[in-house]
Design a protein around this motif. Structure first.
Motif, PDB file in Angstrom:
ATOM      1  N   MET A   1      32.882  19.945  40.063  1.00 45.71           N
ATOM      2  CA  MET A   1      32.921  21.377  40.373  1.00 45.71           C
ATOM      3  C   MET A   1      31.641  22.073  39.935  1.00 45.71           C
ATOM      4  O   MET A   1      31.144  22.974  40.575  1.00 45.71           O
ATOM      5  N   PHE A   2      31.095  21.646  38.790  1.00 43.98           N
ATOM      6  CA  PHE A   2      29.957  22.352  38.226  1.00 43.98           C
ATOM      7  C   PHE A   2      28.658  21.565  38.342  1.00 43.98           C
ATOM      8  O   PHE A   2      27.668  21.906  37.745  1.00 43.98           O
ATOM      9  N   THR A   3      28.697  20.482  39.096  1.00 40.15           N
ATOM     10  CA  THR A   3      27.522  19.617  39.122  1.00 40.15           C
ATOM     11  C   THR A   3      26.616  19.878  40.323  1.00 40.15           C
ATOM     12  O   THR A   3      25.486  19.424  40.347  1.00 40.15           O
ATOM     13  N   HIS A   4      27.103  20.607  41.308  1.00 45.99           N
ATOM     14  CA  HIS A   4      26.321  20.778  42.535  1.00 45.99           C
ATOM     15  C   HIS A   4      25.525  22.075  42.560  1.00 45.99           C
ATOM     16  O   HIS A   4      24.725  22.305  43.442  1.00 45.99           O
ATOM     17  N   THR A   5      25.775  22.931  41.610  1.00 50.19           N
ATOM     18  CA  THR A   5      25.108  24.231  41.613  1.00 50.19           C
ATOM     19  C   THR A   5      24.918  24.687  40.176  1.00 50.19           C
ATOM     20  O   THR A   5      25.633  24.257  39.283  1.00 50.19           O
ATOM     21  N   ASN A   6      23.934  25.528  39.957  1.00 53.70           N
ATOM     22  CA  ASN A   6      23.747  26.044  38.606  1.00 53.70           C
ATOM     23  C   ASN A   6      24.124  27.513  38.541  1.00 53.70           C
ATOM     24  O   ASN A   6      23.671  28.246  37.670  1.00 53.70           O
ATOM     25  N   SER A   7      24.951  27.947  39.476  1.00 56.76           N
ATOM     26  CA  SER A   7      25.264  29.371  39.527  1.00 56.76           C
ATOM     27  C   SER A   7      26.744  29.671  39.295  1.00 56.76           C
ATOM     28  O   SER A   7      27.241  30.700  39.710  1.00 56.76           O
ATOM     29  N   GLN A  29      27.261  23.221  27.535  1.00 60.15           N
ATOM     30  CA  GLN A  29      26.455  21.997  27.703  1.00 60.15           C
ATOM     31  C   GLN A  29      26.265  21.609  29.172  1.00 60.15           C
ATOM     32  O   GLN A  29      25.436  20.753  29.476  1.00 60.15           O
ATOM     33  N   LEU A  30      27.036  22.218  30.068  1.00 63.78           N
ATOM     34  CA  LEU A  30      26.993  21.814  31.472  1.00 63.78           C
ATOM     35  C   LEU A  30      25.927  22.592  32.230  1.00 63.78           C
ATOM     36  O   LEU A  30      25.891  23.822  32.204  1.00 63.78           O
ATOM     37  N   GLN A  31      25.071  21.863  32.932  1.00 60.86           N
ATOM     38  CA  GLN A  31      23.980  22.505  33.664  1.00 60.86           C
ATOM     39  C   GLN A  31      24.481  23.348  34.831  1.00 60.86           C
ATOM     40  O   GLN A  31      23.812  24.289  35.240  1.00 60.86           O
ATOM     41  N   GLY A  32      25.654  22.982  35.367  1.00 60.96           N
ATOM     42  CA  GLY A  32      26.172  23.717  36.509  1.00 60.96           C
ATOM     43  C   GLY A  32      26.677  25.106  36.182  1.00 60.96           C
ATOM     44  O   GLY A  32      27.019  25.865  37.084  1.00 60.96           O
ATOM     45  N   ILE A  33      26.724  25.441  34.902  1.00 58.85           N
ATOM     46  CA  ILE A  33      27.249  26.745  34.490  1.00 58.85           C
ATOM     47  C   ILE A  33      26.095  27.719  34.250  1.00 58.85           C
ATOM     48  O   ILE A  33      25.183  27.446  33.471  1.00 58.85           O
ATOM     49  N   ASN A  34      26.181  28.849  34.913  1.00 58.12           N
ATOM     50  CA  ASN A  34      25.163  29.886  34.756  1.00 58.12           C
ATOM     51  C   ASN A  34      25.485  30.787  33.564  1.00 58.12           C
ATOM     52  O   ASN A  34      24.670  30.970  32.667  1.00 58.12           O
ATOM     53  N   LYS A  35      26.691  31.337  33.559  1.00 55.24           N
ATOM     54  CA  LYS A  35      27.110  32.252  32.492  1.00 55.24           C
ATOM     55  C   LYS A  35      28.507  31.882  31.997  1.00 55.24           C
ATOM     56  O   LYS A  35      29.375  31.512  32.785  1.00 55.24           O
ATOM     57  N   VAL A  36      28.692  31.994  30.696  1.00 59.91           N
ATOM     58  CA  VAL A  36      30.012  31.828  30.096  1.00 59.91           C
ATOM     59  C   VAL A  36      30.377  33.139  29.396  1.00 59.91           C
ATOM     60  O   VAL A  36      29.612  33.638  28.558  1.00 59.91           O
ATOM     61  N   TYR A  37      31.517  33.682  29.764  1.00 57.07           N
ATOM     62  CA  TYR A  37      32.068  34.840  29.071  1.00 57.07           C
ATOM     63  C   TYR A  37      33.262  34.354  28.257  1.00 57.07           C
ATOM     64  O   TYR A  37      34.049  33.535  28.741  1.00 57.07           O
TER      65      TYR A  37
END
Length: 254
Positions: A1-7, A29-37
């Motif tokens: 889910m989070f590996t194909h995009t960094n947004s 730690q995941l590159q696919g995540i742009n922001k964590v709230y």
């Protein structure tokens, strides 16, 4: 889910400790995540979470939200909408099993209406209020997931032992409310998958007083639980919306 995009943008509700904090650590730690709230209720119990926001000032934003207070949810979502226009992952980790005089009931003589109301406020009603206010951030064309941490003992079909009236009933109510949300989101936000998840018994403050009868192999570390639940989330399809899944991806009875 989070590996194909960094947004991808994620929101972890109830992130001050336990599984919620574990989700935050993993997502950072995941590159696919742009922001964590990440939300917390009391700053004094969220020291580790707030320290993480100092480490990751660009990626992690912490918000003080008590999900039993709808005004706080509304204000928090307004802050999110000022920064982002879409969410891809929301995990609601808020839950109460015991606190102070609130303890799981072993028999009818321990039933107390105030305690029952507290269980429902925290474990059931908060989640549907989140669903109400988060809907605009899910109305987009990307696949997204709204997951709430439930519990296998909230399954009516699986209940063989009784007891724990408030906790069981409030988790069963959570499952019904989220099933309703899944149906409505299916019409208004059709790319959003709404599920409830049973994490297994995890070594946290919530389970501490009740661990003695748990076999060692069934007592999961927070890291293992988070990895297992993210693996389930990753595999979810649109047709899974409205279902109740265990940590191993199997469906649980209502």
């Amino acid at each position: 889910m989070f590996t194909h995009t960094n947004s991808c943008n994620a929101l972890i509700v109830g992130a001050s400790q336990g599984v919620g904090l574990g989700f935050v650590k993993k997502l950072l730690q995941l590159q696919g995540i742009n922001k964590v709230y990440a939300t917390y209720r009391q700053p004094e119990s969220a020291v580790d979470l707030i320290a993480l926001s100092d480490q990751y000032p660009e990626k992690l934003t912490c918000l003080a939200i008590d999900i039993t207070d709808e005004a706080q949810i509304s204000q928090g979502v307004q802050l999110l909408r000022a920064e982002i226009d879409k969410l891809h992952l929301v995990v609601n980790c808020v839950g109460v099993l015991h606190e102070g005089t609130l303890q799981p009931e072993k028999s009818l003589k321990q039933i107390n209406s105030e305690n029952l109301m507290r269980y429902f406020q925290v474990n059931s009603i908060g989640a549907v209020l989140l669903a109400k206010h988060l809907l605009p951030l899910f109305r987009h064309s990307d696949r997204s997931v709204f997951a709430s941490i439930s519990a296998k003992i909230g399954s009516i079909g699986d209940n063989q032992l009784g007891g724990w009236y408030g906790y069981r009933a409030s988790k069963a109510a959570l499952n019904m409310l989220m099933r309703n949300v899944a149906i409505e989101y299916g019409r208004t936000s059709p790319k959003t998958i709404v599920v409830t998840l049973h994490p297994g018994t995890t070594d946290t403050r919530l389970s501490k007083p009740f661990q003695k009868n748990v076999p060692p192999e069934k007592l999961f570390s927070v890291e293992l639980t988070v990895n297992q639940l993210l693996a389930v989330i990753d595999q979810l399809k649109i047709e899974d919306s409205g279902q109740f899944f265990s940590w191993d991806g199997s469906r649980l009875p209502w």
